[in-house]
Motif scaffolding. Structure first.
Motif, PDB file in Angstrom:
ATOM      1  N   VAL A 133      -2.281 -13.897   4.516  1.00 28.49           N
ATOM      2  CA  VAL A 133      -2.766 -15.152   5.098  1.00 28.49           C
ATOM      3  C   VAL A 133      -1.798 -16.290   4.793  1.00 28.49           C
ATOM      4  N   LYS A 134      -1.260 -16.305   3.584  1.00 27.11           N
ATOM      5  CA  LYS A 134      -0.323 -17.354   3.185  1.00 27.11           C
ATOM      6  C   LYS A 134       0.953 -17.324   4.006  1.00 27.11           C
ATOM      7  N   ASP A 135       1.435 -16.121   4.317  1.00 25.11           N
ATOM      8  CA  ASP A 135       2.720 -16.000   5.015  1.00 25.11           C
ATOM      9  C   ASP A 135       2.697 -14.790   5.949  1.00 25.11           C
ATOM     10  N   PRO A 136       1.940 -14.902   7.052  1.00 31.34           N
ATOM     11  CA  PRO A 136       1.765 -13.751   7.953  1.00 31.34           C
ATOM     12  C   PRO A 136       3.045 -13.305   8.640  1.00 31.34           C
ATOM     13  N   ASP A 137       4.040 -14.165   8.724  1.00 27.82           N
ATOM     14  CA  ASP A 137       5.290 -13.803   9.397  1.00 27.82           C
ATOM     15  C   ASP A 137       6.172 -12.905   8.532  1.00 27.82           C
ATOM     16  N   ARG A 138       5.969 -12.970   7.223  1.00 26.25           N
ATOM     17  CA  ARG A 138       6.859 -12.211   6.342  1.00 26.25           C
ATOM     18  C   ARG A 138       6.156 -11.107   5.552  1.00 26.25           C
ATOM     19  N   VAL A 139       4.829 -11.204   5.397  1.00 28.56           N
ATOM     20  CA  VAL A 139       4.118 -10.250   4.546  1.00 28.56           C
ATOM     21  C   VAL A 139       3.363  -9.233   5.403  1.00 28.56           C
ATOM     22  N   LEU A 140       3.648  -7.956   5.175  1.00 22.30           N
ATOM     23  CA  LEU A 140       2.928  -6.865   5.820  1.00 22.30           C
ATOM     24  C   LEU A 140       2.082  -6.160   4.768  1.00 22.30           C
ATOM     25  N   TYR A 141       0.861  -5.790   5.148  1.00 26.36           N
ATOM     26  CA  TYR A 141      -0.039  -5.137   4.203  1.00 26.36           C
ATOM     27  C   TYR A 141      -0.537  -3.826   4.792  1.00 26.36           C
ATOM     28  N   PHE A 142      -0.479  -2.755   3.970  1.00 27.25           N
ATOM     29  CA  PHE A 142      -0.952  -1.447   4.398  1.00 27.25           C
ATOM     30  C   PHE A 142      -1.821  -0.842   3.304  1.00 27.25           C
ATOM     31  N   GLU A 143      -2.804  -0.061   3.735  1.00 31.39           N
ATOM     32  CA  GLU A 143      -3.643   0.673   2.793  1.00 31.39           C
ATOM     33  C   GLU A 143      -3.523   2.164   3.066  1.00 31.39           C
ATOM     34  N   LYS A 144      -3.494   2.949   2.011  1.00 29.28           N
ATOM     35  CA  LYS A 144      -3.430   4.395   2.143  1.00 29.28           C
ATOM     36  C   LYS A 144      -4.167   5.047   0.986  1.00 29.28           C
ATOM     37  N   GLU A 145      -4.467   6.326   1.138  1.00 29.19           N
ATOM     38  CA  GLU A 145      -5.069   7.069   0.035  1.00 29.19           C
ATOM     39  C   GLU A 145      -4.078   7.194  -1.105  1.00 29.19           C
ATOM     40  N   ASN A 146      -4.597   7.292  -2.316  1.00 27.11           N
ATOM     41  CA  ASN A 146      -3.729   7.377  -3.482  1.00 27.11           C
ATOM     42  C   ASN A 146      -2.835   8.609  -3.418  1.00 27.11           C
ATOM     43  N   GLY A 147      -1.524   8.363  -3.504  1.00 27.31           N
ATOM     44  CA  GLY A 147      -0.573   9.460  -3.482  1.00 27.31           C
ATOM     45  C   GLY A 147       0.510   9.299  -4.527  1.00 27.31           C
ATOM     46  N   GLY A 148       0.410   8.202  -5.301  1.00 23.83           N
ATOM     47  CA  GLY A 148       1.396   7.971  -6.337  1.00 23.83           C
ATOM     48  C   GLY A 148       2.502   7.024  -5.900  1.00 23.83           C
ATOM     49  N   LEU A 149       3.289   6.615  -6.874  1.00 22.10           N
ATOM     50  CA  LEU A 149       4.354   5.638  -6.643  1.00 22.10           C
ATOM     51  C   LEU A 149       5.351   6.094  -5.578  1.00 22.10           C
ATOM     52  N   SER A 150       5.796   7.330  -5.664  1.00 21.36           N
ATOM     53  CA  SER A 150       6.781   7.846  -4.706  1.00 21.36           C
ATOM     54  C   SER A 150       6.252   7.803  -3.285  1.00 21.36           C
ATOM     55  N   ASP A 151       5.021   8.244  -3.120  1.00 26.90           N
ATOM     56  CA  ASP A 151       4.409   8.290  -1.793  1.00 26.90           C
ATOM     57  C   ASP A 151       4.284   6.887  -1.204  1.00 26.90           C
ATOM     58  N   ALA A 152       3.932   5.919  -2.043  1.00 29.48           N
ATOM     59  CA  ALA A 152       3.801   4.533  -1.582  1.00 29.48           C
ATOM     60  C   ALA A 152       5.161   3.960  -1.186  1.00 29.48           C
ATOM     61  N   ARG A 153       6.185   4.250  -1.954  1.00 33.63           N
ATOM     62  CA  ARG A 153       7.529   3.782  -1.597  1.00 33.63           C
ATOM     63  C   ARG A 153       7.982   4.393  -0.277  1.00 33.63           C
ATOM     64  N   ASN A 154       7.794   5.698  -0.130  1.00 36.04           N
ATOM     65  CA  ASN A 154       8.195   6.369   1.107  1.00 36.04           C
ATOM     66  C   ASN A 154       7.438   5.813   2.303  1.00 36.04           C
ATOM     67  N   TYR A 155       6.171   5.494   2.093  1.00 39.94           N
ATOM     68  CA  TYR A 155       5.344   4.916   3.160  1.00 39.94           C
ATOM     69  C   TYR A 155       5.914   3.562   3.588  1.00 39.94           C
ATOM     70  N   GLY A 156       6.247   2.740   2.599  1.00 36.25           N
ATOM     71  CA  GLY A 156       6.789   1.421   2.904  1.00 36.25           C
ATOM     72  C   GLY A 156       8.123   1.478   3.621  1.00 36.25           C
TER      73      GLY A 156
END
Length: 322
Positions: free
Chosen positions: A62-85
């Motif tokens: 909300v503060k900076d919609p042009d630059r901030v993207l938000y995603f939710e996923k099931e827990n898969g660990g740090l590696s999985d989250a990095r790969n997703y991003g």
């Protein structure tokens, strides 16, 4: 046309995996929004948090919609989250930030001259800080420019205790994606398993006198975990050693570079023996011997020759004498 596209490209895509960090998250995200270099993309990946991290992260969209993207996923660990991003990164460079750490406001701006020189990999300086921001220790990083990956690794692995941390570098995105780099899911020491291989693949590397990453030391971050996870961590080091041996067969690098990475992995694995005890330690030593890791300790001087002989006799005795 290509030059025009590059001109308007986002400079840095910052990937922030989030998991149950409600107490630290705001400080991390404030440090990103307050960057003096505004041409950044902030990718927040909520990896199944069960606390209020999601609500906090959404406020920054909300503060900076042009630059901030938000995603939710099931827990898969740090590696999985990095790969997703990584799938959503559009910047010329990629930066990984752990959500319980934070960066100085000028970090990316200070690194801009090196980005403009199109380095594949840019290493910057890190400090360990306490929860109040007081510096506990600054990490020594050798400084150099215009090195190949092989040259850079030869310098770093000998003198930098944070050679393998993923968040200590900027990565040129097309270099990262062209080589199909990916963090191993479901493993501990994921940085150890990937970053040394990334360094060796790079054509142009710099390690620069720019301070910027604050690695926060908390009771949680320095806890080694229970006996079961400690042994799993140790086994994952061996897993990554085996993976490395297979991968470097296809790397177009010198025999010296192959020798260096084997030495680096071996040193890290041997040090892990200290964290084990009983039958787990005995089994781990057995696995080390099975792989003949002692052969990776090269006799370049008398001290190393002594270590090699002791290790071949008995690793536990070696650990007591080193």
């Amino acid at each position: 046309m290509k030059k025009e596209e590059e001109k308007f490209m986002i400079k840095v895509s910052v990937i922030v995996p989030i998991y149950n960090v409600e107490k630290q998250l705001e400080k991390c995200l404030d440090s990103l929004l307050n960057q003096t270099l505004k041409d950044i993309q902030i990718i927040l990946v909520n990896d199944g948090s069960q606390d209020s991290s999601a609500n906090i992260a959404k406020k920054y969209v909300v503060k900076d919609p042009d630059r901030v993207l938000y995603f939710e996923k099931e827990n898969g660990g740090l590696s999985d989250a990095r790969n997703y991003g990584l799938k959503y990164a559009t910047g010329e460079y990629i930066s990984f930030i752990d959500s319980d750490d934070y960066i100085t406001e000028n970090l990316y701006n200070d690194l801009l001259p090196y980005m403009d020189q199109k380095y594949d990999l840019i290493k910057f300086k890190v400090a360990k800080v306490d929860e109040k921001g007081k510096i506990i220790e600054k990490n020594y990083t050798p400084e150099f420019e215009e090195k190949t990956g092989e040259e850079a690794f030869d310098i770093l692995y000998k003198s930098d205790v944070m050679t393998e941390v993923a968040w200590g570098y900027l990565y040129k995105r097309d270099f990262f994606k062209r080589n199909e780099f990916e963090f191993a899911k479901g493993k501990y020491h994921e940085d150890f398993g990937l970053v040394p291989l990334i360094i060796l693949k790079a054509n142009k590397v710099a390690s620069v006198d720019v301070f910027g990453y604050n690695y926060v030391q908390t009771a949680k971050s320095i806890t080694r975990g229970n006996k079961e996870t400690t042994y799993k961590r140790a086994l994952d080091l061996l897993y990554f050693y085996d993976e490395m041996i297979n991968k470097i067969k296809n790397y177009e690098i010198s025999n010296k570079a192959k020798e260096n990475i084997k030495i680096y992995y071996t040193n890290c694995i041997i040090l892990e023996v200290d964290n084990l005890e009983g039958k787990e330690q005995k089994q781990f030593i057995k696995e080390i011997r099975k792989r003949k890791l002692a052969n990776n300790i090269k006799s370049r001087n008398f001290k190393q020759f002594f270590k090699k002989i002791i290790l071949k006799i008995n690793i536990k005795l070696y650990l007591k004498l080193r």
